[in-house]
Design a protein around this motif. Structure first.
Motif, PDB file in Angstrom:
ATOM      1  N   VAL A  79       1.355  -7.916  -5.852  1.00  0.00           N
ATOM      2  CA  VAL A  79       0.530  -6.710  -5.969  1.00  0.00           C
ATOM      3  C   VAL A  79      -0.951  -7.092  -6.021  1.00  0.00           C
ATOM      4  N   GLN A 143       2.896   1.549  -5.378  1.00  0.00           N
ATOM      5  CA  GLN A 143       2.440   1.624  -6.765  1.00  0.00           C
ATOM      6  C   GLN A 143       2.316   3.085  -7.195  1.00  0.00           C
ATOM      7  N   SER A 146      -1.383   4.855  -6.316  1.00  0.00           N
ATOM      8  CA  SER A 146      -1.857   4.260  -5.072  1.00  0.00           C
ATOM      9  C   SER A 146      -3.188   4.852  -4.638  1.00  0.00           C
TER      10      SER A 146
END
Length: 155
Positions: A79, A143, A146
């Protein structure tokens, strides 16, 4: 310095994550490549970028760090790296044809006007295939909170 054609190409986000986990001092740069950025210098320590707004030369190549910060703790490195790529993925569209992301190892020598690191002692490591950027965008999109790439738009 190797020509971009001689650089390995990272074709998956997982490959780049592995590289980031094994090396410190990595940066991603969006440009026409190391051959364009390093062509006019006798030493990679003498590299420079130009501030787009003022035309002022800067001591080092503007790039974005890939090193994971300590505060990131045990969150996924994937990430972190995906975010670093996705944030600037608009640059090839804004800067024109031939601009692509490539990874370099170097030493931070200052900060540019957008607070970006300026890097010298540049050693090109690899170029990034567009699939890597696509995977980064997908990882960011997964996520909970986002967002899209950073972009300066007209006022």
């Amino acid at each position: 310095m190797r020509a971009a054609d001689d650089l390995p190409t990272v074709r998956a986000l997982a490959e780049l994550v592995d590289l980031v986990e094994r090396h410190q001092g990595l940066y991603v740069r969006w440009s026409e490549g190391p051959e364009a950025d390093l062509a006019e210098v006798s030493s990679t320590a003498e590299v420079s970028s130009t501030d787009d707004l003022t035309g002022a030369p800067m001591p080092g190549l503007s790039a974005n760090p890939l090193d994971v910060e300590e505060w990131w703790a045990d969150r996924p490195v994937e990430v972190w790296v995906a975010r670093r790529l996705d944030d600037y993925s608009h640059l090839p569209h804004e800067k024109g044809p031939g601009v692509y992301p490539w990874v370099l190892k170097g030493r931070e020598t200052g900060r540019g006007p957008d607070n970006e690191p300026l890097v010298s002692d540049v050693r090109p490591m690899c170029r990034l295939d567009s699939r890597t950027i696509d995977e980064a965008r997908e990882a960011v999109d997964r996520q909970e909170n986002s967002w899209g790439p950073l972009r300066r738009t007209g006022r």
